[in-house]
Design an enzyme around this catalytic site. Sequence first.
Site, PDB file in Angstrom:
ATOM      1  N   LYS A   1       0.848  -1.177   0.000  1.00  0.00           N
ATOM      2  CA  LYS A   1       0.000   0.000   0.000  1.00  0.00           C
ATOM      3  C   LYS A   1       0.897   1.247   0.000  1.00  0.00           C
ATOM      4  O   LYS A   1       2.082   1.136   0.353  1.00  0.00           O
ATOM      5  CB  LYS A   1      -0.943  -0.011   1.196  1.00  0.00           C
ATOM      6  CG  LYS A   1      -0.281   0.310   2.543  1.00  0.00           C
ATOM      7  CD  LYS A   1      -1.321   0.446   3.622  1.00  0.00           C
ATOM      8  CE  LYS A   1      -0.727   0.904   4.922  1.00  0.00           C
ATOM      9  NZ  LYS A   1      -0.312   2.303   4.956  1.00  0.00           N
TER      10      LYS A   1
ATOM     11  N   ASP B   1      -4.140   6.537   4.751  1.00  0.00           N
ATOM     12  CA  ASP B   1      -3.056   5.690   5.230  1.00  0.00           C
ATOM     13  C   ASP B   1      -3.568   4.470   5.971  1.00  0.00           C
ATOM     14  O   ASP B   1      -2.954   3.401   5.908  1.00  0.00           O
ATOM     15  CB  ASP B   1      -2.140   6.517   6.153  1.00  0.00           C
ATOM     16  CG  ASP B   1      -0.874   5.776   6.539  1.00  0.00           C
ATOM     17  OD1 ASP B   1      -0.305   5.090   5.675  1.00  0.00           O
ATOM     18  OD2 ASP B   1      -0.451   5.888   7.702  1.00  0.00           O
TER      19      ASP B   1
ATOM     20  N   HIS C   1      -6.511  -0.872   6.232  1.00  0.00           N
ATOM     21  CA  HIS C   1      -6.541  -1.687   7.449  1.00  0.00           C
ATOM     22  C   HIS C   1      -7.930  -1.748   8.085  1.00  0.00           C
ATOM     23  O   HIS C   1      -8.449  -2.826   8.388  1.00  0.00           O
ATOM     24  CB  HIS C   1      -5.565  -1.130   8.480  1.00  0.00           C
ATOM     25  CG  HIS C   1      -4.143  -1.076   8.028  1.00  0.00           C
ATOM     26  ND1 HIS C   1      -3.616  -1.949   7.103  1.00  0.00           N
ATOM     27  CD2 HIS C   1      -3.110  -0.263   8.376  1.00  0.00           C
ATOM     28  CE1 HIS C   1      -2.343  -1.676   6.907  1.00  0.00           C
ATOM     29  NE2 HIS C   1      -2.020  -0.657   7.669  1.00  0.00           N
TER      30      HIS C   1
END
Length: 513
Positions: free
Chosen positions: A175, A262, A267
């Site tokens: 990522k 981010d 996640h």
Amino acid sequence: MTAGLGSDHGRNPLRDPRDRRLPRIAGPCSMVLFGVTGDLSRKKIMPAIYDLANRGLLPPGFSLVGFARRDWEDQDFAVIVEQAVRDHARTEFRQEVWDQLSEGFRFVSGEFDDGAAFAELRTTLSDLDQERGTGGNHAFYLAIPPGMFGSVVGQLKEYGLVDGGDAWRRVVVEKPFGRDLESARELNQVLADVFPESAVFRIDHYLGKETVQNILALRFANTIFEPIWNSHYVDHVQITMAEDIGIGGRAGYYDGIGAARDVIQNHLLQLLALVAMEEPSSFGSKFLRQEKQKVLSSVQLSRPLNRTTARGQYTSGWAGGEKVPGFLEEEGISADSVTETYAAITLQVDNRRWAGVPFYLRAGKRLGRRVTEVAVVFKRAPHVPFTEESTEDLTQNAVVIRVQPDEGMTVRFGSKVPGTAMEIRDVSMDFAYGGTFTEHSPEAYERLILDVLLGDPPLFPRHEEVELSWEILDPVLEYWAGQGRPEGYPAGTWGPASADTMLQRTDRLWRRP
């Protein structure tokens, strides 16, 4: 069975699940690592490769090829890897394992657009096939910025490194998978033009964590949880990733990216999918992905966004007993940056199981402590035959899955306080991995790299999941782009006041982990 590098000391946490006695050992292969000089390679990838070797899970001829602009020889590369291993490996350093592993180290010097360097890489891999028995099986790990993916995979294709005939060729990418839906689609197309989707492994290291996978075990191996895992009993779900550190030396990456891109896009939305998905037919990659995609397809933003989202930017404050600078005072950050270091959003899963249950996702830096957890908070009992005074210390039941740092799970429920009065108070039953199992949990990168070499893809999101996640987040990012500077919050606190207000509007509160 052919032994791999090292040996399997005691019970191996990465053993073959089909036979508790057999570890999952990769077959003949090599890995080419682009971006060998970066922190990711030094702190995670190289140590994980050594740990796999030390656990006996790599084949005797496994080889690692570094590719970078440095003017190094093979032995120079070996020195870099050894230092990374000594600094960051989780298993003991054993000279005999290192000597065998390092025999397979090679280094190719060149730029990513340097055709001669890729021709040399092709020769190097061909030599390894002959000398080390790697069998034409090669994984290309792109630990580099996404903007460079196209150049590297294009060169791999041009120099005949993609088609291995009967052997396999795979590409591993990190990522961020784009910065919005449009760029993610472009990036996925860049990879699809060269590699089939089955050969693309997108790493989300959170999916390799033992406690994340334990979500599936918790839900589907136990009859006490799944019957109440729905809107009849669940009031809301909180998914938190809090960091007590600032941006460190990542200003060049972080400024312009922010907490939502981010962390939330990958996640936390993956955690949501595992918490909310239906039971798969099996844990094969096809069935796991189908169920995760169904959930992500059903996710809707709660609106209006000015009431259901919050963003912040840490200011100077105290962390760990030390005075720390604010985000705008960090080296490399522009004084007028509007990048958020805290992000919170409210989501709904629009299906029968979760109708009406809000999912609150939050992520931030310079918060009160480092913790990642999923808290499933249950509704209050419909009839409580106690006085208000006897239950004033009683909150809602909750199942809390701790992803890091204290991996485990807590169940919170009410119990009578000893004494003559009927006083009810919260108590917790706690399960900790470290105190229950003798095996050490493997580091996420160990598991994921081994899965790449084995061609086992359940823990890797496909491009459909990536694009669905951006479809969820893009409207929030577009809204925030027109809202000026994020709200400040002092370092060491739990985020901006607007985040608390976001939950208070629905008579709820954030957990204080």
